[in-house]
Design an enzyme around this catalytic site. Structure first.
Site, PDB file in Angstrom:
ATOM      1  N   LEU A 163     -16.704 -53.273  16.520  1.00  0.00           N
ATOM      2  CA  LEU A 163     -17.620 -52.243  16.023  1.00  0.00           C
ATOM      3  C   LEU A 163     -16.921 -50.988  15.495  1.00  0.00           C
ATOM      4  O   LEU A 163     -16.219 -50.311  16.229  1.00  0.00           O
ATOM      5  CB  LEU A 163     -18.560 -51.838  17.179  1.00  0.00           C
ATOM      6  CG  LEU A 163     -19.530 -50.707  16.888  1.00  0.00           C
ATOM      7  CD1 LEU A 163     -20.526 -51.092  15.839  1.00  0.00           C
ATOM      8  CD2 LEU A 163     -20.194 -50.267  18.160  1.00  0.00           C
ATOM      9  N   ASP A 164     -17.148 -50.669  14.259  1.00  0.00           N
ATOM     10  CA  ASP A 164     -16.598 -49.458  13.637  1.00  0.00           C
ATOM     11  C   ASP A 164     -15.080 -49.393  13.702  1.00  0.00           C
ATOM     12  O   ASP A 164     -14.489 -48.315  13.629  1.00  0.00           O
ATOM     13  CB  ASP A 164     -17.184 -48.187  14.289  1.00  0.00           C
ATOM     14  CG  ASP A 164     -18.640 -47.991  13.924  1.00  0.00           C
ATOM     15  OD1 ASP A 164     -19.105 -48.626  12.963  1.00  0.00           O
ATOM     16  OD2 ASP A 164     -19.312 -47.205  14.602  1.00  0.00           O
TER      17      ASP A 164
END
Lengths: 277, 277, 277, 277
Positions: free
Chosen positions: C221-222
């Site tokens: 994530l990210d």
């Protein structure tokens, strides 16, 4: 004709500006500059005024205290050189930048001494006729090392300690001795990288921007109130050592900017953040 | 419970903050935010306060006028949507950016109309249900063209005219009709390049930075009071057309920033410069 | 007369530039632009050339493969509009910025559709004659929601998916379907703040700079390879909502910059970082 | 094992990269880094390669000359410290910044001497064990003053002269003696201000950004090819002296950046602009 920087912060309520400016008016003071801010979340009021006139600092402070009641933090500060000690390890960029500004008369400060845990900066510092105190950290505990530093520091009346790339972590004990008086600079990244060699981590992630943060030192490592920040662009051509070198320019400029703000009494600290006028 | 933005500027003298805050205090107003500035060169005082409370705008203004005497410019402005007209030629970037912010509710404004001397932006504007007024400049004099525009503008009660890459020079006559109400954006360079195709000149000089300036329009072409500026880096790989394209991003952001400041009544104009709170 | 973007990356070794340029020379190609980079840490070679001449794409690729041997990634790409789908939630700033650039002809792309899990952007998108597909996420599992999105996406031949403030986390399953094809924008801070409402955390820490990062989406994530980043200054006067608003400008500009780089085939991904020519 | 920086520029034509890389390949050289650029307007080709291997500089240059024909500018430069002389007047910021970088080993240069037309920097320079040559300009003509400086300069074998806030204009005669070897830093504004005290003019115009430009010195005052530029934000609170002080930080950083690029042989000059790799 006196000049003073008046710094006030207190719980916000109606009439604060009126009551403060009334005291100034009744003393026939000239307001050279004036800035206020109310933090909406914490409902706290901050004001910094520079006033000129024929007044006694202590009297002015008493009148302001009377006007605002208990609970207001009031400082009436005469603009004067502050006494600072710089702590460093081995890198000359941040220290050297402060020294050049010092001889240029740009800093409203007396540099009392430079304390370092390595010896290589001795030549540089002594060129500027500033005492260089070398306190070796080898083979002694952190506490013993800090005890020696504190012994040296106690010889001076110090307003601020500037960590100009001092690469050792300070203990809570040390920080407590100079609470709110220690300024540090450290590299910053988007996103942040925690642990060993953050430049290498940033390189491996391929960041396009690196930065630096100047902050007051608290017990919480590198988490104290931020005074100033800035960034520079990097790209895939930068090795992590290139990033580190490029980071030096932004580190030294941001540290100097923060130091100047602090020396001009422009920084309030409240709830782990700053209000900078 | 009312809210107002109070904007005051006048010759600097002792007691101004006191006198103003006294009026606020006696009206039992809450000061939401407050900023002052004294221009040392011109000895002029500027103050912007946002106040809340139970008051009448006109009464407050009268009391302030009484307190400060003649010669003070005092505005008590109710925060409300301002009426704007946008003028454009053929480029959609600055206009489009305003339109997107408009439907996002980011701008405290009603866009009454878009007036253009080309027809190609009609589709874009009408998608946003905003009247598009096409006024062809071909084969008529500048004066005749402006006369037609003024006829359209007179139909509206306008607070500000935004030149979103309107590529024609306005005559002094036009500017006088909307003095202090016209905002323009133009490219900026270090150093500046005057004359035809400044991007090409900047390219030929090999500049490393290009920028944009948002300013109020005065008779002196592109020389009115600056509201906002910003820059972006370029390099030798940019053709002058690339520079022009890259410049669009900074133009649109700077124009929007300036427009927002103006809509929030944060900009004073004095002596061909601005004080922006 | 053809034009192609030739992208090559492989293990670094002597003679790569020679062997590649020999193929170009023997085909009598004109090299319009040419950039190389060797990552010293991973000893990997990257090259992007734009060539013009009378050639067949497949033949050129075969010749380059023959010259470089197995293990080289070689792409010979005809400059053409790429097909993109935009995914959004409810904020118009990043989406709207892309739409304005789209009609300005600035993006070398066809926008096939906009997919959103809220309905409020429908009006905006349809004004640009682009299909708006609303896929409600209420009361269904993440997997069910993504299944519905994938069904829609499968109808198109997609080069890239742009998450223009799509506020839901994608599952590894979804990401795998479009590996290396999904571009996201997210806010960034120095230092970083993890968890709920990072703007509020940044506000509470009193940061002086906020930024945005555009990156390829991976399972982490990210944390995917960064394409572009930028920052803007903030100060104590910014509430966390002000920071969020101010962040929109940098988000939209950085996302558009990243999208443009990707559409021009300027971005290599290697070892979770990018080389951007 | 040798290393060399190979700099080539010539009229653009097909096969240049091929012919150059062929020479490298046949010498069994390793290409450490490689950058090319073709200026479309002037149809001129630029290439900078860093190569490693077992080679003779002169032989390599001959082979490249043979391969490219007449008209190609070819330099094969061994990475080595360059000899520089710094010229200054009275401000220590730019000079001091170079001195600190110098002792930090950051600059690939020998500072042979500092020449100044004022005496106040003598102490600073001599602290770094660098000869300080004071050449008073009072009561003598510009030509006489420059004659004295040239006499001193002739004692050294100089690669570059760095004007670190040298506040006197150089005559064409002086510039001709060191054509393409003199680097200057000067303040820059958007828009530019010409004539006396540009900071005061910028202040009066209320600029929001000030900057600095490092450039090679040509006969055309402050109009030589730009090497590096940068800016910082200012606002209405800055007096023109504040702007001047704030400008120092950007001046010193930009000058140091330009000097580093030049020392690493990264800067081509062509048609009054630079290509910087």
């Amino acid at each position: 004709m006196n000049t003073a920087r008046v710094l006030i912060d207190c719980k916000d309520k109606k009439g604060l500006v009126y009551k403060i400016s009334k005291v100034f008016y009744e003393n026939d003071l000239n307001i050279v500059s004036n800035q206020e801010f109310v933090d909406k979340e914490s409902k706290h009021f901050f004001m910094r005024s520079v006033v000129e006139g024929d007044f006694q600092k202590e009297t002015l402070k008493s009148q302001l205290t009377l006007a605002l009641g208990d609970g207001a933090n009031i400082k009436v500060i005469e603009p004067a050189k502050k006494n600072i000690v710089i702590m460093a390890t081995k890198e000359p960029h941040a220290l050297g930048d402060i020294l050049i500004r010092y001889i240029d008369g740009e800093l409203d400060a007396n540099i009392l001494a430079v304390i370092a845990n390595r010896e290589n900066l001795k030549g540089l510092v002594e060129r500027f006729n500033i005492p260089f105190i070398y306190i070796n950290a080898d083979n002694i505990s952190r506490e013993e090392h800090e005890k020696k530093i504190l012994e040296e520091l106690k010889k001076y009346k110090i307003d601020y300690i500037v960590l100009a790339k001092y690469m050792r972590i300070l203990t809570p004990n040390f920080v407590k001795e100079y609470e709110g008086q220690i300024i540090n600079i450290h590299h910053s990244f988007l996103p942040a990288f925690i642990g060993a060699n953050p430049y290498k981590q940033a390189y491996e992630r391929g960041v396009k921007i690196i930065g630096a943060t100047a902050h007051f030192v608290t017990d919480d490592l590198d988490e104290g109130p931020i005074i100033a920040q800035d960034v520079i662009p990097v790209n895939h051509r930068f090795s992590w050592r290139d990033m580190q070198k490029a980071g030096r320019d932004v580190e030294k400029i941001v540290l100097a900017r923060a130091l100047k703000l602090v020396l001009e009494d422009r920084v309030f600290v409240f709830n782990n953040k700053t209000v900078v006028f």
